[in-house]
Design an enzyme around this catalytic site. Structure first.
Site, mmCIF file in Angstrom:
data_model
loop_
_atom_site.group_PDB
_atom_site.id
_atom_site.type_symbol
_atom_site.label_atom_id
_atom_site.label_comp_id
_atom_site.label_asym_id
_atom_site.label_seq_id
_atom_site.Cartn_x
_atom_site.Cartn_y
_atom_site.Cartn_z
ATOM 1 N NE ARG A 184 12.914 15.568 98.220
ATOM 2 C CZ ARG A 184 13.129 16.865 98.027
ATOM 3 N NH1 ARG A 184 12.381 17.552 97.185
ATOM 4 N NH2 ARG A 184 14.085 17.479 98.682
ATOM 5 N NE ARG A 211 36.564 22.815 88.687
ATOM 6 C CZ ARG A 211 37.243 22.853 87.559
ATOM 7 N NH1 ARG A 211 38.534 23.059 87.562
ATOM 8 N NH2 ARG A 211 36.633 22.683 86.404
#
Ligand code: FAD
Length: 369
Positions: free
Chosen positions: A176, A249
């Site tokens: 950004r 995970r």
């Protein structure tokens, strides 16, 4: 004729929204959950007046006004904006990568110069066809950002070297070029005032709920209770792991109460060095602008999943995707069971997405009544 129209296995957002909507349509629902509480992974535990996000920090965000209005009809949301920081070798950097981060990294104030610097780094790296996560990341943001803010964090998160991770994990790395620390770009964002339990309590109001009930401990008897089952648990478990485990995970959380009003001044700091074993520290009171005299912090440690541990993030690699396909074929042939939510669909869902999925499912089924 059975006692209930729907037995809903799991009181997370999917199960709670489904139960609410069906109840509103005049259907009789019963919700069970194997945990001692409702809410699934958005459940909060209250310590000294602070809502602890027990299964990881949750920030509600959506672009969909209907979903925003829907959740706000059960609980009012505050105006929390997620602006985490990254800590690397004791220096702090703003996230997501924006002009503040670049100023902190390179002392550059001009967006044009930042764009040029990143472009140069990408060109020097020269990864035309990235074949792993490291190459992919450098190809998008250059070496500095990768080394300082991505590499260590990602390797801890997945328990593997970045060069051994597939490119698809990092699909997008937004850069950004404005001074804007708002992590999400969605139009609506916030935390329920009083915590996420209020949202779940609102959704489940007036509906029969039994906690501490594992579907698989009494599958036969529980199945007899209702005409249809909505199953939001793990898909492989439903089929007794006949094709093997779907892998995840996992995470471990270490909570600590401190007798000080403010530990880190922000809800989340990511620790991007590989040598620090946790990925982030969460200070829960900041989600609700808490003014309590004490504070609670949580260190989040990623870990390999094995049976018995909480399943957090699906590992959507080729093997697991194929295995899921096998289970899903069986699921599609079930006439009385509806599979939904992050575990049954083996899919990472944000909260607004899982609500939308449950609402869509209700709409589809409603038309078959
Ligand atoms: P769950 O919440 O997991 O609910 C499933 C329920 O089924 C559980 O309560 C479980 O106990 C129950 N169950 C399972 N098996 C059985 C059984 N055999 N018998 C009885 N009950 C059973 N989303 C966002 O939008 N913003 C965020 O910031 C965000 N942060 C996240 C952080 C982390 C660490 C994680 C892992 C997820 C995050 N999410 C976030 C995603 C969010 O948690 C999910 O979208 C949401 O919780 C999914 O709801 P669900 O109902 O599908 O699953």
């Amino acid at each position: 004729m059975k006692e209930y129209d729907f037995l809903i296995v799991g009181s997370g957002l999917y199960g709670a929204v489904f139960a609410r909507e069906m109840t509103n349509l005049g259907k009789k629902c019963i919700v069970i959950d194997k945990r001692s509480h409702t809410g699934g992974n958005i459940y909060c535990e209250n310590t000294e007046g602070i809502n602890i996000h027990k299964y990881g920090p949750h920030i509600f965000h959506t672009n969909d006004k209907k979903i925003w209005d829907y959740v706000n009809s059960y609980v009012e949301f505050n105006n929390f904006i997620y602006s985490p920081l990254a800590n690397y070798k004791e220096s702090l950097y703003n996230l997501p990568f924006n002009m503040n981060t670049f100023y902190q990294l390179w002392n550059i104030k001009s967006p044009v110069e930042v764009a040029e610097k990143i472009k140069n780094q990408v060109e020097i790296a020269g990864c035309i066809k990235p074949s792993n996560l490291e190459e992919q990341a450098i190809n998008m943001v250059g070496k500095d950002i990768y080394e300082i803010l991505i590499k260590g964090y990602t390797e801890k998160q997945w328990g593997r070297k970045a060069i051994d991770l597939p490119t698809f994990i990092i699909k997008r790395l937004p850069v950004r070029l404005t001074f804007d620390n708002n992590y999400f770009t969605d139009k609506y964002q916030g935390i329920p005032i009083g915590g996420y339990n209020k949202l779940i309590e609102g959704l489940l109001a007036g509906i029969e709920v039994r906690t501490g009930v594992d579907f698989f401990k009494d599958r036969y008897e529980l199945s007899k209770l209702a005409n249809r089952i909505v199953y939001t648990g793990k898909l492989d478990e439903f089929y007794n792991y006949k094709f093997g485990y779907l892998e995840y995970r996992s995470l471990r959380f270490e909570h600590e109460y401190m007798n000080i009003p403010n530990y880190q001044g922000v809800s989340v700091i990511n620790f991007t060095e590989k040598t620090i074993p946790y990925t982030r520290i969460i200070e829960h009171k900041h989600f609700e602008f808490g003014k309590q005299t004490g504070t609670v912090i949580t260190k989040e440690y990623p870990q390999e999943w094995k049976p018995g541990l909480e399943a957090y993030y699906p590992i959507n690699d080729v093997n697991n995707t194929n295995r899921f396909g096998q289970y899903n074929e069986l699921a599609k042939s079930e006439r009385h069971v509806i599979f939904g939510g992050r575990l049954a669909e083996y899919k990472y869902y944000d909260m607004h997405q899982v609500i939308a999925a449950a609402l869509t499912k209700v709409k589809t089924i409603k038309d078959t009544f």
